[in-house]
Each structure stands twice: as structure tokens, then as C-alpha cells.
Design a protein around this motif. Structure first.
Motif, mmCIF file in Angstrom:
data_model
loop_
_atom_site.group_PDB
_atom_site.id
_atom_site.type_symbol
_atom_site.label_atom_id
_atom_site.label_comp_id
_atom_site.label_asym_id
_atom_site.label_seq_id
_atom_site.Cartn_x
_atom_site.Cartn_y
_atom_site.Cartn_z
ATOM 1 N N UNK A 105 -11.850 10.749 -12.035
ATOM 2 C CA UNK A 105 -10.904 9.885 -12.753
ATOM 3 C C UNK A 105 -9.912 9.182 -11.840
ATOM 4 N N UNK A 106 -9.690 9.710 -10.669
ATOM 5 C CA UNK A 106 -8.544 9.277 -9.872
ATOM 6 C C UNK A 106 -8.533 7.790 -9.537
ATOM 7 N N UNK A 107 -9.648 7.240 -9.086
ATOM 8 C CA UNK A 107 -9.656 5.825 -8.686
ATOM 9 C C UNK A 107 -9.340 4.911 -9.860
ATOM 10 N N UNK A 108 -9.948 5.176 -11.019
ATOM 11 C CA UNK A 108 -9.742 4.316 -12.181
ATOM 12 C C UNK A 108 -8.342 4.457 -12.757
ATOM 13 N N UNK A 109 -7.843 5.696 -12.853
ATOM 14 C CA UNK A 109 -6.491 5.889 -13.381
ATOM 15 C C UNK A 109 -5.461 5.286 -12.427
ATOM 16 N N UNK A 128 3.566 10.132 -7.064
ATOM 17 C CA UNK A 128 4.644 10.449 -8.013
ATOM 18 C C UNK A 128 4.124 10.783 -9.411
ATOM 19 N N UNK A 129 3.190 10.000 -9.984
ATOM 20 C CA UNK A 129 2.694 10.348 -11.327
ATOM 21 C C UNK A 129 1.656 11.470 -11.332
ATOM 22 N N UNK A 130 1.319 12.021 -10.165
ATOM 23 C CA UNK A 130 0.426 13.181 -10.034
ATOM 24 C C UNK A 130 -1.032 12.852 -10.347
ATOM 25 N N UNK A 131 -1.455 11.629 -10.061
ATOM 26 C CA UNK A 131 -2.841 11.251 -10.306
ATOM 27 C C UNK A 131 -3.793 12.072 -9.437
ATOM 28 N N UNK A 187 0.831 -1.204 0.000
ATOM 29 C CA UNK A 187 0.000 0.000 0.000
ATOM 30 C C UNK A 187 0.864 1.251 0.000
ATOM 31 N N UNK A 188 1.927 1.232 0.761
ATOM 32 C CA UNK A 188 2.857 2.368 0.798
ATOM 33 C C UNK A 188 3.461 2.631 -0.582
ATOM 34 N N UNK A 189 3.869 1.549 -1.267
ATOM 35 C CA UNK A 189 4.455 1.676 -2.605
ATOM 36 C C UNK A 189 3.430 2.243 -3.576
ATOM 37 N N UNK A 190 2.210 1.718 -3.526
ATOM 38 C CA UNK A 190 1.178 2.185 -4.443
ATOM 39 C C UNK A 190 0.898 3.674 -4.271
ATOM 40 N N UNK A 191 0.720 4.094 -3.044
ATOM 41 C CA UNK A 191 0.375 5.496 -2.805
ATOM 42 C C UNK A 191 1.517 6.419 -3.233
ATOM 43 N N UNK A 192 2.740 6.053 -2.856
ATOM 44 C CA UNK A 192 3.880 6.920 -3.164
ATOM 45 C C UNK A 192 4.252 6.896 -4.642
ATOM 46 N N UNK A 193 4.392 5.676 -5.214
ATOM 47 C CA UNK A 193 4.959 5.527 -6.552
ATOM 48 C C UNK A 193 3.938 5.449 -7.677
ATOM 49 N N UNK A 203 -1.701 3.722 -18.487
ATOM 50 C CA UNK A 203 -2.921 4.282 -17.895
ATOM 51 C C UNK A 203 -3.081 5.739 -18.290
ATOM 52 N N UNK A 204 -1.978 6.461 -18.291
ATOM 53 C CA UNK A 204 -2.011 7.881 -18.639
ATOM 54 C C UNK A 204 -2.163 8.056 -20.144
ATOM 55 N N UNK A 205 -1.508 7.208 -20.918
ATOM 56 C CA UNK A 205 -1.638 7.301 -22.373
ATOM 57 C C UNK A 205 -3.080 7.066 -22.807
#
Length: 203
Positions: free
Chosen positions: A85-89, A75-78, A65-71, A100-102
Motif C-alpha cells: 500500500x505504501x507507494x499508492x497511499x 509524519x503520517x506513518x505511511x 523531496x525532503x518535504x514529501x518524505x518527512x511530512x 488518502x487515509x480516509x
């Protein structure tokens, strides 16, 4: 909106525990964190001086969970995208990285926004997403979810080894498709017959 912590917990629940499927290009994975990520972060969780599948196995739910939230969120500015959009992206970024961003950027271009498809959430993508959300607040999340679903089908078209993730053995919707449709309003879900027609060419 749900907290980012709650969304991360849901992602972990979808991803499940340790797997090392030879048909998965990501390799060994635990809670959705791949061995590639473990190596990139140099996480020697076993303390044996090297990073291997043993460290993937040793990963805890809280560390994932820590990795997911941080990285994969901060980090990608979601968090700077519209809330719808945030949950799905975020979920898609865990599953497919910058693809996901593309997917979002291609969708925004289809909606008339002049942006570059580069997999990076920068000021222009954030602005374009905001404009798109303002123009179609009740449809943007569904449009992105449908674009995700199309991405999965197209990936399976190109890579036969991945088809088991899009179609179950009994012919029904595989995990990829079900995952995308969790973020799409039920009225836009494919029927089983529509899904069957979409994958019929796979044999």
C-alpha cells in the motif's frame, strides 16, 4: 519494494513544475508542494521576510523531496502500512492529504474492519491494514487504487471545475484517473468506453 526516496522522485515527476491554476483549490504548486504547505512550514526561500508564491517558485526538487518524505510519508506513518500500500497511499497523500487515509479506512471498513474514518494512521488502522493484507495480499493494492479512482470521479461529479483533471479535452482519461491507474493492475483499468460512460453525465 522501491525506496521511499525513489517513490518520492516518481511523485515529483508526476507533479511537474510550477503551476498556479485558478481551478485548483490548492493554489500555487511546485513539484506538488502547495503554497499552503510552504506557508505552514514557514519556508521563506527567497529571504524577503514573507512567504508567497515567489517561495513556491523558488522551491528546489531536492527540497520538495525532503518535504514529501518527512511530512507526507514519515509524519503520517505511511511506512507502517503494508508495503503493497505504501507507494499508492504516499502518492495520494501528496495529492489529497488526509483524504488518502480516509479512502483506505473506508476500504478497510468495507472489508469488515471496525475502524474509525478519521484520516489518521494510528495503531488500529495499521492493524486493520495488516489483517486485510494477510487476507487478500494480491488484491489490496488494486482495491485501494480503484477506491482512489472512484474518489477522483466522485470529486469531479461534485465540482465541475475539477472535471478537467479527470477528463481530457478529447474525452479521454485525465491526469487524476491516469495517476490512480498507475497503481492498479492493467486488468482493472477502465477501457476508454467505460471511462466515457462514467463521465457522460458531465456533458
Amino acid at each position: 519494494m522501491k525506496s521511499v526516496e525513489a517513490i518520492a522522485e516518481e511523485i515529483i515527476a508526476r507533479e511537474g513544475g510550477y503551476v498556479n491554476d485558478p481551478d485548483d483549490p490548492g493554489g500555487a504548486t511546485n513539484f506538488g508542494v502547495t503554497i499552503g504547505t510552504i506557508r505552514r512550514l514557514r519556508l521563506d526561500l527567497t529571504g524577503d521576510g514573507k512567504v508567497s508564491t515567489a517561495d513556491v517558485r523558488a522551491l528546489t526538487r531536492e527540497k520538495a523531496k525532503e518535504i514529501f518524505i518527512r511530512d507526507y510519508f514519515e509524519h503520517p506513518r505511511i511506512g507502517e502500512l503494508p508495503e503493497v500500500l505504501q507507494a499508492s497511499v504516499f502518492d495520494m497523500y501528496v495529492n489529497a492529504g488526509s483524504n488518502a487515509v480516509e479512502i483506505l479506512q473506508r476500504l478497510l471498513r468495507d472489508m469488515g474492519q471496525a475502524i474509525t474514518v478519521d484520516g489518521i494512521i494510528g495503531p488500529r488502522t495499521i492493524e486493520a491494514a495488516g489483517i486485510a493484507c494477510a487476507s487478500a495480499p494480491n488484491h489490496l493494492a488494486d482495491a485501494y487504487g480503484i477506491a482512489r479512482r472512484n474518489y477522483y470521479y466522485a470529486l469531479a461529479d461534485r465540482r465541475p471545475a475539477s472535471r478537467k483533471y479527470a477528463r481530457r479535452r478529447d474525452g479521454g482519461k485525465g491526469g487524476w484517473i491516469a495517476r490512480a491507474e498507475e497503481f492498479i493492475a492493467p486488468r482493472y483499468h477502465l477501457t476508454e468506453a467505460e471511462h466515457a460512460r462514467r463521465v457522460a453525465a458531465w456533458g
